[in-house]
Design a protein around this motif. Sequence first.
Motif, short mmCIF file in Angstrom:
data_model
loop_
_atom_site.label_atom_id
_atom_site.label_comp_id
_atom_site.label_asym_id
_atom_site.label_seq_id
_atom_site.Cartn_x
_atom_site.Cartn_y
_atom_site.Cartn_z
N ARG A 58 68.78 60.84 141.29
CA ARG A 58 69.36 60.45 140.00
C ARG A 58 69.93 59.03 140.22
NH1 ARG A 58 72.86 64.15 136.37
NH2 ARG A 58 71.58 65.62 137.71
N THR A 59 70.50 58.68 141.22
CA THR A 59 71.06 57.37 141.47
C THR A 59 69.77 56.04 141.61
OG1 THR A 59 71.18 57.44 143.54
CG2 THR A 59 73.26 58.21 142.29
N GLU A 83 64.81 64.59 127.68
CA GLU A 83 65.95 63.63 127.24
C GLU A 83 66.33 63.47 125.48
OE1 GLU A 83 67.82 61.68 129.21
OE2 GLU A 83 66.71 62.32 131.03
N SER A 106 64.94 55.01 134.58
CA SER A 106 66.06 56.05 135.02
C SER A 106 65.97 57.55 134.39
CB SER A 106 67.55 55.51 134.85
OG SER A 106 67.86 55.44 133.79
N ALA A 107 66.31 58.56 134.79
CA ALA A 107 66.14 59.81 134.09
C ALA A 107 67.35 60.80 134.64
CB ALA A 107 64.79 60.47 134.19
N LYS A 108 67.77 61.53 133.92
CA LYS A 108 68.97 62.09 134.18
C LYS A 108 68.72 63.86 134.56
CE LYS A 108 71.90 59.50 131.40
NZ LYS A 108 72.11 59.11 130.15
N LYS A 109 67.52 64.18 134.01
CA LYS A 109 67.26 65.59 134.20
C LYS A 109 65.71 65.77 134.70
CE LYS A 109 69.79 66.48 129.90
NZ LYS A 109 69.64 66.70 128.69
N LEU A 132 64.38 66.41 139.80
CA LEU A 132 65.70 65.89 140.50
C LEU A 132 65.80 66.28 141.83
CD1 LEU A 132 68.13 64.28 140.00
CD2 LEU A 132 69.26 66.13 138.91
#
Length: 138
Positions: A58-59, A83, A106-109, A132
Amino acid sequence: MPTDSVTKFPAELDPTLPTLPKGLFDALGVQAAMSALGASSAQESPRILLDVPDIYDRTAAIPVRIKAALPSVEAVVLLHERESKPVLAGFAMRPVQDAEFFFAISAKKTGVVKALVKSEGKWFFAQKTLRLATESWR
């Protein structure tokens, strides 16, 4: 003394440059984004390569490669199905053959990413699941 041309986008300087629809990056949901593009009936194509890591942190920036072995590529858009604002990247250009793009997102999921490619007025796609990485140290 700065000129007005410095603060304008290329499409404002040259109205003949292709552009993506206004508000595309603010579309809420994949269907809304595809509808705004006119890509609701896009067809999957083996001539599009979407290369992203199977697992990501994630980072970290996620490297993306899209290669379209198609004639007259006019636009490329990358969507993430999970998203709320699914458009992660988008490019419009004068038609080129066999286009290739490298960029980072970037992606969060975890979810499916879809590379949409417009060629000769029609939309095609390739898709892949981004996962992830599990944080096993916690």
